[in-house]
Design a protein around this motif. Structure first.
Motif, PDB file in Angstrom:
ATOM      1  N   ALA A 148     -60.219 -24.597 133.769  1.00 47.59           N
ATOM      2  CA  ALA A 148     -61.182 -24.217 134.797  1.00 47.59           C
ATOM      3  C   ALA A 148     -62.563 -24.755 134.452  1.00 47.59           C
ATOM      4  O   ALA A 148     -63.366 -25.032 135.333  1.00 47.59           O
ATOM      5  CB  ALA A 148     -61.224 -22.699 134.952  1.00 47.59           C
ATOM      6  N   LYS A 149     -62.839 -24.927 133.148  1.00 52.35           N
ATOM      7  CA  LYS A 149     -64.137 -25.432 132.705  1.00 52.35           C
ATOM      8  C   LYS A 149     -63.909 -26.455 131.603  1.00 52.35           C
ATOM      9  O   LYS A 149     -63.104 -26.248 130.713  1.00 52.35           O
ATOM     10  CB  LYS A 149     -64.993 -24.284 132.174  1.00 52.35           C
ATOM     11  N   TYR A 150     -64.627 -27.558 131.691  1.00 54.94           N
ATOM     12  CA  TYR A 150     -64.520 -28.622 130.694  1.00 54.94           C
ATOM     13  C   TYR A 150     -65.858 -28.785 129.989  1.00 54.94           C
ATOM     14  O   TYR A 150     -66.912 -28.596 130.582  1.00 54.94           O
ATOM     15  CB  TYR A 150     -64.138 -29.953 131.335  1.00 54.94           C
ATOM     16  N   ILE A 151     -65.796 -29.154 128.723  1.00 50.64           N
ATOM     17  CA  ILE A 151     -67.001 -29.444 127.948  1.00 50.64           C
ATOM     18  C   ILE A 151     -66.866 -30.866 127.433  1.00 50.64           C
ATOM     19  O   ILE A 151     -65.895 -31.210 126.768  1.00 50.64           O
ATOM     20  CB  ILE A 151     -67.156 -28.479 126.761  1.00 50.64           C
ATOM     21  N   TYR A 152     -67.854 -31.687 127.756  1.00 47.36           N
ATOM     22  CA  TYR A 152     -67.854 -33.060 127.281  1.00 47.36           C
ATOM     23  C   TYR A 152     -69.071 -33.272 126.397  1.00 47.36           C
ATOM     24  O   TYR A 152     -70.114 -32.679 126.611  1.00 47.36           O
ATOM     25  CB  TYR A 152     -67.905 -34.049 128.451  1.00 47.36           C
ATOM     26  N   ASN A 153     -68.946 -34.138 125.420  1.00 48.20           N
ATOM     27  CA  ASN A 153     -70.047 -34.435 124.519  1.00 48.20           C
ATOM     28  C   ASN A 153     -70.819 -35.668 124.987  1.00 48.20           C
ATOM     29  O   ASN A 153     -71.202 -36.505 124.194  1.00 48.20           O
ATOM     30  CB  ASN A 153     -69.521 -34.655 123.096  1.00 48.20           C
ATOM     31  N   VAL A 207     -58.332 -15.594 140.565  1.00 45.04           N
ATOM     32  CA  VAL A 207     -57.416 -16.492 141.258  1.00 45.04           C
ATOM     33  C   VAL A 207     -57.878 -17.921 140.993  1.00 45.04           C
ATOM     34  O   VAL A 207     -58.989 -18.303 141.323  1.00 45.04           O
ATOM     35  CB  VAL A 207     -57.398 -16.198 142.773  1.00 45.04           C
ATOM     36  N   ILE A 208     -57.022 -18.693 140.359  1.00 42.00           N
ATOM     37  CA  ILE A 208     -57.339 -20.071 140.010  1.00 42.00           C
ATOM     38  C   ILE A 208     -56.539 -20.997 140.918  1.00 42.00           C
ATOM     39  O   ILE A 208     -55.323 -20.862 141.029  1.00 42.00           O
ATOM     40  CB  ILE A 208     -56.982 -20.372 138.537  1.00 42.00           C
ATOM     41  N   LYS A 209     -57.225 -21.928 141.567  1.00 43.40           N
ATOM     42  CA  LYS A 209     -56.563 -22.937 142.388  1.00 43.40           C
ATOM     43  C   LYS A 209     -56.367 -24.191 141.560  1.00 43.40           C
ATOM     44  O   LYS A 209     -57.209 -24.551 140.745  1.00 43.40           O
ATOM     45  CB  LYS A 209     -57.416 -23.287 143.598  1.00 43.40           C
ATOM     46  N   CYS A 210     -55.271 -24.862 141.800  1.00 47.03           N
ATOM     47  CA  CYS A 210     -55.010 -26.132 141.134  1.00 47.03           C
ATOM     48  C   CYS A 210     -56.049 -27.147 141.607  1.00 47.03           C
ATOM     49  O   CYS A 210     -56.294 -27.287 142.798  1.00 47.03           O
ATOM     50  CB  CYS A 210     -53.606 -26.626 141.468  1.00 47.03           C
ATOM     51  N   ARG A 211     -56.668 -27.851 140.650  1.00 43.62           N
ATOM     52  CA  ARG A 211     -57.698 -28.820 141.020  1.00 43.62           C
ATOM     53  C   ARG A 211     -57.104 -30.086 141.610  1.00 43.62           C
ATOM     54  O   ARG A 211     -57.819 -30.925 142.124  1.00 43.62           O
ATOM     55  CB  ARG A 211     -58.587 -29.149 139.841  1.00 43.62           C
ATOM     56  N   TYR A 212     -55.776 -30.240 141.557  1.00 43.56           N
ATOM     57  CA  TYR A 212     -55.128 -31.440 142.076  1.00 43.56           C
ATOM     58  C   TYR A 212     -54.473 -31.218 143.438  1.00 43.56           C
ATOM     59  O   TYR A 212     -54.571 -32.068 144.312  1.00 43.56           O
ATOM     60  CB  TYR A 212     -54.090 -31.951 141.080  1.00 43.56           C
ATOM     61  N   CYS A 213     -53.798 -30.075 143.622  1.00 42.96           N
ATOM     62  CA  CYS A 213     -53.093 -29.853 144.896  1.00 42.96           C
ATOM     63  C   CYS A 213     -53.598 -28.631 145.660  1.00 42.96           C
ATOM     64  O   CYS A 213     -53.081 -28.328 146.729  1.00 42.96           O
ATOM     65  CB  CYS A 213     -51.594 -29.741 144.648  1.00 42.96           C
ATOM     66  N   ASP A 214     -54.575 -27.904 145.124  1.00 45.45           N
ATOM     67  CA  ASP A 214     -55.217 -26.747 145.776  1.00 45.45           C
ATOM     68  C   ASP A 214     -54.297 -25.556 146.026  1.00 45.45           C
ATOM     69  O   ASP A 214     -54.602 -24.702 146.838  1.00 45.45           O
ATOM     70  CB  ASP A 214     -55.880 -27.139 147.095  1.00 45.45           C
ATOM     71  N   ARG A 266     -58.583 -27.389 123.265  1.00 47.22           N
ATOM     72  CA  ARG A 266     -59.245 -27.581 121.978  1.00 47.22           C
ATOM     73  C   ARG A 266     -60.624 -26.945 121.961  1.00 47.22           C
ATOM     74  O   ARG A 266     -61.128 -26.569 120.916  1.00 47.22           O
ATOM     75  CB  ARG A 266     -59.366 -29.069 121.689  1.00 47.22           C
ATOM     76  N   SER A 267     -61.243 -26.834 123.127  1.00 44.60           N
ATOM     77  CA  SER A 267     -62.568 -26.225 123.210  1.00 44.60           C
ATOM     78  C   SER A 267     -62.506 -24.708 123.219  1.00 44.60           C
ATOM     79  O   SER A 267     -63.533 -24.048 123.157  1.00 44.60           O
ATOM     80  CB  SER A 267     -63.276 -26.722 124.471  1.00 44.60           C
ATOM     81  N   GLY A 268     -61.308 -24.154 123.316  1.00 44.88           N
ATOM     82  CA  GLY A 268     -61.153 -22.705 123.310  1.00 44.88           C
ATOM     83  C   GLY A 268     -61.021 -22.094 124.695  1.00 44.88           C
ATOM     84  O   GLY A 268     -60.776 -20.901 124.826  1.00 44.88           O
ATOM     85  N   TYR A 269     -61.174 -22.901 125.725  1.00 46.58           N
ATOM     86  CA  TYR A 269     -61.056 -22.394 127.086  1.00 46.58           C
ATOM     87  C   TYR A 269     -59.591 -22.324 127.515  1.00 46.58           C
ATOM     88  O   TYR A 269     -58.753 -23.079 127.031  1.00 46.58           O
ATOM     89  CB  TYR A 269     -61.827 -23.279 128.065  1.00 46.58           C
ATOM     90  N   GLN A 270     -59.302 -21.418 128.436  1.00 52.07           N
ATOM     91  CA  GLN A 270     -57.954 -21.214 128.940  1.00 52.07           C
ATOM     92  C   GLN A 270     -57.458 -22.452 129.673  1.00 52.07           C
ATOM     93  O   GLN A 270     -58.181 -23.037 130.460  1.00 52.07           O
ATOM     94  CB  GLN A 270     -57.926 -20.009 129.887  1.00 52.07           C
ATOM     95  N   ARG A 271     -56.213 -22.845 129.407  1.00 50.73           N
ATOM     96  CA  ARG A 271     -55.583 -23.934 130.129  1.00 50.73           C
ATOM     97  C   ARG A 271     -54.623 -23.334 131.145  1.00 50.73           C
ATOM     98  O   ARG A 271     -54.094 -22.244 130.961  1.00 50.73           O
ATOM     99  CB  ARG A 271     -54.810 -24.848 129.183  1.00 50.73           C
ATOM    100  N   TYR A 272     -54.392 -24.070 132.230  1.00 43.82           N
ATOM    101  CA  TYR A 272     -53.500 -23.642 133.300  1.00 43.82           C
ATOM    102  C   TYR A 272     -52.518 -24.757 133.609  1.00 43.82           C
ATOM    103  O   TYR A 272     -52.800 -25.924 133.386  1.00 43.82           O
ATOM    104  CB  TYR A 272     -54.298 -23.304 134.562  1.00 43.82           C
ATOM    105  N   ARG A 273     -51.360 -24.375 134.146  1.00 44.45           N
ATOM    106  CA  ARG A 273     -50.370 -25.351 134.580  1.00 44.45           C
ATOM    107  C   ARG A 273     -49.960 -25.024 135.999  1.00 44.45           C
ATOM    108  O   ARG A 273     -49.662 -23.871 136.325  1.00 44.45           O
ATOM    109  CB  ARG A 273     -49.155 -25.315 133.683  1.00 44.45           C
ATOM    110  N   CYS A 274     -49.956 -26.040 136.845  1.00 41.13           N
ATOM    111  CA  CYS A 274     -49.508 -25.873 138.223  1.00 41.13           C
ATOM    112  C   CYS A 274     -48.035 -26.243 138.284  1.00 41.13           C
ATOM    113  O   CYS A 274     -47.647 -27.358 137.918  1.00 41.13           O
ATOM    114  CB  CYS A 274     -50.323 -26.768 139.156  1.00 41.13           C
ATOM    115  N   LEU A 275     -47.214 -25.310 138.726  1.00 38.50           N
ATOM    116  CA  LEU A 275     -45.784 -25.562 138.809  1.00 38.50           C
ATOM    117  C   LEU A 275     -45.424 -26.413 140.024  1.00 38.50           C
ATOM    118  O   LEU A 275     -44.354 -27.008 140.063  1.00 38.50           O
ATOM    119  CB  LEU A 275     -45.020 -24.234 138.858  1.00 38.50           C
ATOM    120  N   ALA A 276     -46.321 -26.500 140.990  1.00 44.86           N
ATOM    121  CA  ALA A 276     -46.059 -27.300 142.188  1.00 44.86           C
ATOM    122  C   ALA A 276     -46.192 -28.788 141.897  1.00 44.86           C
ATOM    123  O   ALA A 276     -45.322 -29.578 142.248  1.00 44.86           O
ATOM    124  CB  ALA A 276     -47.012 -26.894 143.311  1.00 44.86           C
TER     125      ALA A 276
END
Length: 64
Positions: A46-51, A10-17, A29-39
Motif C-alpha cells: 500500500a505504501k512504498y519507500i524509495y531512496n 479495504v485495500i484495492k489492487c493497484r493493478y486491477c482495482d 523489506r521496508s517493514g510495510y504490509q504486502r498484499y496479493r491479489c488473487l484475481a
C-alpha cells in the motif's frame, strides 16, 4: 458470534482495482504490509519507500 479483532482497511489492487480478492502476503523489506491479489496474481504494498535523492558515495570517499 462477533470476533474482537480490529477491522482491516479495504485495500484495492493497484493493478486491477478489485478489493474482494486481495489477501495479506507477508511484509516487505521496508517493514510495510504486502498484499496479493488473487484475481490478477500480483503482489503489491500500500505504501512504498524509495531512496531517490540520497547522494551516493563514491568508492574513493569510502577508502578515506
Amino acid at each position: 458470534m462477533l470476533w474482537n479483532r480490529p477491522l482491516l482497511p479495504v485495500i484495492k489492487c493497484r493493478y486491477c482495482d478489485k478489493s474482494d480478492e486481495v489477501r495479506l502476503h507477508g511484509k516487505g523489506r521496508s517493514g510495510y504490509q504486502r498484499y496479493r491479489c488473487l484475481a490478477c496474481k500480483r503482489t503489491f504494498q500500500a505504501k512504498y519507500i524509495y531512496n531517490v535523492g540520497k547522494q551516493e558515495r563514491s568508492l574513493s570517499e569510502l577508502d578515506r
